[in-house]
Design a protein around this motif. Structure first.
Motif, PDB file in Angstrom:
ATOM      1  N   ASN A  29     -37.392 -24.974  18.368  1.00 42.23           N
ATOM      2  CA  ASN A  29     -36.251 -25.844  18.667  1.00 42.23           C
ATOM      3  C   ASN A  29     -36.680 -27.159  19.317  1.00 42.23           C
ATOM      4  N   LYS A  30     -37.700 -27.088  20.165  1.00 44.56           N
ATOM      5  CA  LYS A  30     -38.218 -28.329  20.780  1.00 44.56           C
ATOM      6  C   LYS A  30     -38.661 -29.319  19.706  1.00 44.56           C
ATOM      7  N   ASN A  31     -39.169 -28.749  18.602  1.00 44.98           N
ATOM      8  CA  ASN A  31     -39.662 -29.606  17.517  1.00 44.98           C
ATOM      9  C   ASN A  31     -38.603 -29.917  16.463  1.00 44.98           C
ATOM     10  N   HIS A  32     -37.384 -29.433  16.713  1.00 42.91           N
ATOM     11  CA  HIS A  32     -36.261 -29.657  15.776  1.00 42.91           C
ATOM     12  C   HIS A  32     -36.541 -29.131  14.370  1.00 42.91           C
ATOM     13  N   TRP A  33     -37.285 -28.010  14.286  1.00 42.39           N
ATOM     14  CA  TRP A  33     -37.489 -27.395  12.977  1.00 42.39           C
ATOM     15  C   TRP A  33     -36.328 -26.452  12.689  1.00 42.39           C
ATOM     16  N   PRO A  34     -35.851 -26.380  11.450  1.00 36.81           N
ATOM     17  CA  PRO A  34     -34.726 -25.486  11.135  1.00 36.81           C
ATOM     18  C   PRO A  34     -35.170 -24.019  11.110  1.00 36.81           C
ATOM     19  N   SER A  35     -34.230 -23.133  11.431  1.00 41.60           N
ATOM     20  CA  SER A  35     -34.601 -21.719  11.529  1.00 41.60           C
ATOM     21  C   SER A  35     -33.438 -20.799  11.176  1.00 41.60           C
ATOM     22  N   LEU A  36     -33.802 -19.581  10.810  1.00 46.26           N
ATOM     23  CA  LEU A  36     -32.827 -18.529  10.502  1.00 46.26           C
ATOM     24  C   LEU A  36     -33.256 -17.282  11.268  1.00 46.26           C
ATOM     25  N   THR A  37     -32.297 -16.618  11.915  1.00 43.18           N
ATOM     26  CA  THR A  37     -32.588 -15.305  12.486  1.00 43.18           C
ATOM     27  C   THR A  37     -31.892 -14.238  11.650  1.00 43.18           C
ATOM     28  N   ILE A  38     -32.672 -13.244  11.233  1.00 39.38           N
ATOM     29  CA  ILE A  38     -32.124 -12.081  10.533  1.00 39.38           C
ATOM     30  C   ILE A  38     -32.118 -10.950  11.549  1.00 39.38           C
ATOM     31  N   THR A  39     -30.936 -10.528  11.973  1.00 37.93           N
ATOM     32  CA  THR A  39     -30.835  -9.588  13.096  1.00 37.93           C
ATOM     33  C   THR A  39     -29.684  -8.613  12.914  1.00 37.93           C
ATOM     34  N   ASN A  40     -29.769  -7.523  13.658  1.00 33.92           N
ATOM     35  CA  ASN A  40     -28.698  -6.527  13.614  1.00 33.92           C
ATOM     36  C   ASN A  40     -27.624  -6.814  14.671  1.00 33.92           C
ATOM     37  N   VAL A  41     -27.933  -7.725  15.585  1.00 33.94           N
ATOM     38  CA  VAL A  41     -27.032  -7.915  16.733  1.00 33.94           C
ATOM     39  C   VAL A  41     -26.450  -9.326  16.735  1.00 33.94           C
ATOM     40  N   ASP A  42     -25.184  -9.378  16.382  1.00 34.25           N
ATOM     41  CA  ASP A  42     -24.457 -10.648  16.362  1.00 34.25           C
ATOM     42  C   ASP A  42     -24.446 -11.234  17.777  1.00 34.25           C
ATOM     43  N   LYS A  43     -24.605 -12.524  17.903  1.00 29.21           N
ATOM     44  CA  LYS A  43     -24.586 -13.234  19.189  1.00 29.21           C
ATOM     45  C   LYS A  43     -25.757 -12.879  20.095  1.00 29.21           C
ATOM     46  N   SER A  44     -26.771 -12.229  19.562  1.00 28.67           N
ATOM     47  CA  SER A  44     -27.976 -11.981  20.359  1.00 28.67           C
ATOM     48  C   SER A  44     -28.661 -13.324  20.617  1.00 28.67           C
ATOM     49  N   THR A  45     -29.625 -13.328  21.530  1.00 28.82           N
ATOM     50  CA  THR A  45     -30.249 -14.596  21.903  1.00 28.82           C
ATOM     51  C   THR A  45     -30.893 -15.292  20.695  1.00 28.82           C
ATOM     52  N   LEU A  46     -31.652 -14.544  19.922  1.00 25.66           N
ATOM     53  CA  LEU A  46     -32.318 -15.179  18.762  1.00 25.66           C
ATOM     54  C   LEU A  46     -31.308 -15.682  17.745  1.00 25.66           C
ATOM     55  N   SER A  47     -30.170 -15.002  17.664  1.00 25.01           N
ATOM     56  CA  SER A  47     -29.134 -15.452  16.742  1.00 25.01           C
ATOM     57  C   SER A  47     -28.477 -16.733  17.258  1.00 25.01           C
ATOM     58  N   ARG A  48     -28.163 -16.756  18.544  1.00 25.07           N
ATOM     59  CA  ARG A  48     -27.489 -17.939  19.111  1.00 25.07           C
ATOM     60  C   ARG A  48     -28.383 -19.169  19.058  1.00 25.07           C
ATOM     61  N   GLU A  49     -29.685 -18.969  19.244  1.00 29.49           N
ATOM     62  CA  GLU A  49     -30.571 -20.124  19.377  1.00 29.49           C
ATOM     63  C   GLU A  49     -31.160 -20.637  18.059  1.00 29.49           C
ATOM     64  N   ALA A  50     -30.999 -19.851  16.979  1.00 27.05           N
ATOM     65  CA  ALA A  50     -31.521 -20.333  15.690  1.00 27.05           C
ATOM     66  C   ALA A  50     -30.453 -21.166  14.981  1.00 27.05           C
ATOM     67  N   THR A  51     -30.858 -21.935  13.996  1.00 18.71           N
ATOM     68  CA  THR A  51     -29.903 -22.758  13.252  1.00 18.71           C
ATOM     69  C   THR A  51     -28.919 -21.868  12.490  1.00 18.71           C
ATOM     70  N   TYR A  52     -29.429 -20.829  11.845  1.00 13.26           N
ATOM     71  CA  TYR A  52     -28.605 -19.949  11.012  1.00 13.26           C
ATOM     72  C   TYR A  52     -28.842 -18.486  11.381  1.00 13.26           C
ATOM     73  N   THR A  53     -27.860 -17.643  11.016  1.00 10.09           N
ATOM     74  CA  THR A  53     -28.011 -16.199  11.227  1.00 10.09           C
ATOM     75  C   THR A  53     -27.598 -15.454   9.957  1.00 10.09           C
ATOM     76  N   MET A  54     -28.353 -14.409   9.625  1.00  3.13           N
ATOM     77  CA  MET A  54     -27.875 -13.434   8.645  1.00  3.13           C
ATOM     78  C   MET A  54     -27.927 -12.068   9.325  1.00  3.13           C
ATOM     79  N   LEU A  55     -26.828 -11.337   9.222  1.00  2.00           N
ATOM     80  CA  LEU A  55     -26.766 -10.045   9.913  1.00  2.00           C
ATOM     81  C   LEU A  55     -27.259  -8.906   9.011  1.00  2.00           C
ATOM     82  N   LEU A  56     -27.747  -7.860   9.667  1.00  2.73           N
ATOM     83  CA  LEU A  56     -28.274  -6.700   8.931  1.00  2.73           C
ATOM     84  C   LEU A  56     -27.198  -5.678   8.567  1.00  2.73           C
ATOM     85  N   PHE A  57     -26.077  -5.720   9.276  1.00  2.00           N
ATOM     86  CA  PHE A  57     -24.961  -4.791   9.008  1.00  2.00           C
ATOM     87  C   PHE A  57     -25.423  -3.333   8.948  1.00  2.00           C
TER      88      PHE A  57
END
Ligand code: M6R
Length: 359
Positions: free
Chosen positions: A118-146
């Protein structure tokens, strides 16, 4: 609530076919077209390299996904252990895109990498099972595992869900980039076949329990071997066995054994070969024979079209990029029954926490 199950891990292994079906309905439309945020695809398409970041099982899921991004979306992809990347950042390409894989979305090592991304303004996606988790909130995009809550420390359904979501993304990105391979990849059909295949494997638990009592209950060491994606699954299979049954297990590239590690093979050492790829099946079989000649007890997990009479576990055939979704399931069950047979707490192995929030 684990209902009638003795341990959450077994329940979570059994839930995998349902998770695959859920992912189909969440991410693929009636025609099998991926339903993925368009702006995210544009951002990834604009990048020249995908960096996948993860720890433990999530890192292993990344190893499988990378091959799909290269095959279906023609985008160079490398996979990195987050605790290493955070402190020894490799030389990056000009336009990186980052994918964070994390069941919990809270793993400290991965968070450390994302802070720098994020410091470098690179785009990112977090693929996670937990909506609103830290990695999800801080990445540009999220895809959930459901996948529903995963309670057992040993990750099972999150691993297979991560691979399936990576497949969705690889197909979506490939179609966005007009790749023929992506167009021909009938993911809806494949994931339905995978779900049925998983069901068939979880329905034959007795057989796996019996294998454990013959081959895995006593030895202190074991090996999983394979090539390509089968090697990637070997790493995950060995981690499962280590963390819940305390058998010292190694996942090994089968061609590397003869360069040193074969010295560890003794009479009765279990060596389990994962064989799902046409090009390398024969090679892995001869590597298994080399260990057998030195006393190993060999077992095999093999795709149906490659199976021979004496093979131990036969897997239904699926697209070669998706075989990990099936080959890992018997390995999860072998780890489960080994732990159970030793009377251990399957869900809460010693020294481990579900979510690792320290670096
Ligand atoms: O929540 P995460 O996916 O980021 O967790 C990463 C690892 O700690 C985790 O996969 C760990 O290796 C599991 N216990 C493996 O079963």
């Amino acid at each position: 609530d684990k209902g009638a199950y003795p341990f959450y891990m077994l329940k979570e292994i059994d839930e995998q076919p349902a998770v695959m079906r859920r992912l189909v309905s969440e991410y693929l439309d009636a025609d099998g077209q991926p339903m993925v945020e368009e702006q995210m695809l544009a951002d990834i398409a604009d990048a020249d390299h995908i960096y996948i970041i993860g720890a433990g099982t999530s890192y292993h899921a990344g190893l499988v996904g990378a091959r799909m991004f290269e095959k279906f979306a023609k985008t160079p992809t490398t996979v990195h252990v987050s605790s290493e990347f955070a402190y020894e950042q490799p030389l990056l390409s000009a336009k990186p895109f980052f994918i964070f894989l994390s069941q919990s979305g809270e793993t400290a090592d991965s968070r450390e990498v994302l802070v720098n991304v994020n410091k470098n303004h690179w785009p990112s996606l977090t693929i996670t099972n937990v909506d609103k988790s830290t990695l999800s909130r801080e990445a540009t995009y999220t895809m959930l595992l459901f996948a529903g809550p995963e309670i057992a420390v040993a990750s099972t359904k999150a691993y297979t869900a991560q691979i399936a979501v990576e497949a969705v993304l690889a197909k979506a990105l490939g179609e966005y980039l007009k790749s023929e391979d992506a167009k021909d990849f009938d993911l809806k059909h494949e994931l339905a076949t995978v779900a049925n295949g998983m069901q068939a494997i979880t329905d034959s638990k007795d057989k796996l329990e019996e294998i454990v009592s013959h081959y895995l209950s006593k030895p202190r060491n074991a090996f999983y071997i394979g090539r390509g994606v089968d090697w990637a699954v070997s790493l995950e299979a060995a981690l499962k066995l280590k963390e819940i049954s305390y058998v010292q297990a190694e996942g090994f590239a089968s061609g590397e054994l003869k360069h040193g590690t074969i010295a560890l093979i003794e009479k009765g050492t279990p060596v389990i070969g994962i064989i799902t790829q046409d090009r390398t099946a024969g090679l892995t079989r001869s590597n298994l024979e080399e260990t057998q000649a030195r006393g190993a007890s060999i077992l095999t997990i093999v795709s149906r079209h490659l199976a021979k009479e004496d093979d131990t576990v036969i897997l239904p055939d699926v697209n070669p990029y998706l075989t990990p979704l099936l080959s890992v399931v018997p390995a999860q069950l072998l780890a489960y029954y080994t732990s159970l047979g030793k009377g251990l707490d399957v869900d809460k192995p010693r020294n481990l926490a579900k979510s690792v929030t320290v670096q």
